[in-house]
Design a protein around this motif. Structure first.
Motif, PDB file in Angstrom:
ATOM      1  N   UNK A  15     -14.568 -12.656  -9.548  1.00  0.00           N
ATOM      2  CA  UNK A  15     -13.895 -13.770  -8.896  1.00  0.00           C
ATOM      3  C   UNK A  15     -12.395 -13.792  -9.172  1.00  0.00           C
ATOM      4  N   UNK A  16     -11.887 -12.693  -9.709  1.00  0.00           N
ATOM      5  CA  UNK A  16     -10.441 -12.575  -9.886  1.00  0.00           C
ATOM      6  C   UNK A  16      -9.859 -11.740  -8.748  1.00  0.00           C
ATOM      7  N   UNK A  17      -8.606 -11.987  -8.456  1.00  0.00           N
ATOM      8  CA  UNK A  17      -7.946 -11.304  -7.344  1.00  0.00           C
ATOM      9  C   UNK A  17      -7.679  -9.839  -7.679  1.00  0.00           C
ATOM     10  N   UNK A  18      -7.866  -8.974  -6.679  1.00  0.00           N
ATOM     11  CA  UNK A  18      -7.566  -7.554  -6.838  1.00  0.00           C
ATOM     12  C   UNK A  18      -6.456  -7.161  -5.870  1.00  0.00           C
ATOM     13  N   UNK A  19      -5.956  -5.972  -6.038  1.00  0.00           N
ATOM     14  CA  UNK A  19      -4.934  -5.471  -5.111  1.00  0.00           C
ATOM     15  C   UNK A  19      -5.553  -5.307  -3.723  1.00  0.00           C
ATOM     16  N   UNK A  20      -4.959  -5.916  -2.693  1.00  0.00           N
ATOM     17  CA  UNK A  20      -5.510  -5.762  -1.339  1.00  0.00           C
ATOM     18  C   UNK A  20      -5.635  -4.285  -0.963  1.00  0.00           C
ATOM     19  N   UNK A  21      -6.746  -3.894  -0.359  1.00  0.00           N
ATOM     20  CA  UNK A  21      -6.932  -2.485  -0.008  1.00  0.00           C
ATOM     21  C   UNK A  21      -5.974  -2.045   1.092  1.00  0.00           C
ATOM     22  N   UNK A  22      -5.537  -0.817   1.008  1.00  0.00           N
ATOM     23  CA  UNK A  22      -4.699  -0.236   2.052  1.00  0.00           C
ATOM     24  C   UNK A  22      -5.615   0.411   3.084  1.00  0.00           C
ATOM     25  N   UNK A  23      -5.890  -0.315   4.140  1.00  0.00           N
ATOM     26  CA  UNK A  23      -6.806   0.162   5.173  1.00  0.00           C
ATOM     27  C   UNK A  23      -6.010   0.856   6.259  1.00  0.00           C
ATOM     28  N   UNK A  24      -6.293   2.127   6.469  1.00  0.00           N
ATOM     29  CA  UNK A  24      -5.625   2.887   7.525  1.00  0.00           C
ATOM     30  C   UNK A  24      -6.353   2.696   8.844  1.00  0.00           C
ATOM     31  N   UNK A  25      -5.726   3.115   9.919  1.00  0.00           N
ATOM     32  CA  UNK A  25      -6.341   3.008  11.235  1.00  0.00           C
ATOM     33  C   UNK A  25      -7.641   3.810  11.281  1.00  0.00           C
ATOM     34  N   UNK A  26      -7.632   4.997  10.686  1.00  0.00           N
ATOM     35  CA  UNK A  26      -8.847   5.823  10.656  1.00  0.00           C
ATOM     36  C   UNK A  26      -9.971   5.123   9.917  1.00  0.00           C
ATOM     37  N   UNK A  27      -9.651   4.531   8.759  1.00  0.00           N
ATOM     38  CA  UNK A  27     -10.659   3.821   7.989  1.00  0.00           C
ATOM     39  C   UNK A  27     -11.202   2.624   8.749  1.00  0.00           C
TER      40      UNK A  27
END
Length: 246
Positions: A15-27
């Motif tokens: 329930x702690x905040x994590x680094x937002x994922x870097x989602x690419x267009x392919x992903x």
């Protein structure tokens, strides 16, 4: 892991905040394909659809509790049907709990997508598992226990086995699959009213009509509006990825 204490610590850490994922267009394209593969083909829907059913009934149960009704029992079945039994002297409360079945998988799906993109993916997975865990005391059939325990086990597996930096991706895929599943269930509901009217007794829209005399079609439109709104919310971060990849 060293027992219950360690498991509890892992759950709290979720329930702690994590680094937002870097989602690419392919992903993102792959995530959409996986979500569609879970919710559209009959073979995968046979299993994933049980999660949508559990979420549907959780929506009824939560609405019942928040409107002061007495929740008596929940049934989940392997054929994707289910029922939530409540008692209330208020017709408005009954209508409220009956309404929040079909929209909730889409609302939950949008929440998973937004949380996944914003760094709260682990929290969304953990919260979903805990929400379903609260229904265990109300389940009244073996299939319901098996379905719910399987979903809770899946949530725990993600929290324990998937690195936190990748959990956001899992939340996005799960959310998109729930959104697709919500649309599929709406199509099935409309089909009951148009072609399988012998099954009307199983339709929430028909039950709402019986309780309010407001036509079933109006309720289906309201369900659809909330599902569409959930898609709009979920597509906001998706659009940002598409814009960045353009």
């Amino acid at each position: 892991m060293n027992g219950t204490a360690d498991l509890w610590q892992v759950l709290l850490a979720s329930f702690t905040h994590t680094e937002p994922p870097l989602v690419t267009l392919t992903e993102l394209v792959l995530a959409l394909l996986v979500a569609t593969a879970l919710s559209v083909p009959r073979r995968s829907w046979k299993y994933f659809g049980l999660l949508t059913t559990a979420t549907h009934e959780l929506g009824h149960a939560f609405a019942a509790v928040t409107s002061g009704q007495r929740l008596s029992g929940i049934h989940l079945r392997l054929d994707h049907s289910g029922s939530t039994i409540t008692y209330s002297r208020s017709r408005l409360a009954t209508v409220w709990s009956c309404f929040w079945g079909y929209p909730v998988p889409a609302v939950a799906g949008a929440a998973f997508v937004v949380c996944g993109f914003s760094g709260w993916g682990p929290a969304a997975i953990a919260a979903g598992g805990l929400a379903l865990a609260t229904t265990l005391v109300f389940l009244r059939n073996l299939a319901g226990f098996l379905i719910t325990l399987a979903v809770i086990g899946g949530a725990l597996a993600v929290i324990l086995a998937v690195p936190r930096e990748f959990t956001g991706h899992v939340a996005v895929i799960l959310g998109l699959a729930l959104l697709v599943g919500a649309v599929r269930d709406l199509v099935k509901l409309a089909n009951v009213h148009l072609r399988r009217r012998s099954q009307l007794a199983t339709s929430d829209a028909y039950l709402l009509y019986r309780a309010t005399h407001v036509p079933s079609g109006v309720w289906i439109v309201l369900f659809s509006a909330i599902v569409a709104g959930s898609w709009v919310v979920a597509l906001q971060p998706v659009t940002a990825v598409l814009s960045a990849g353009a």
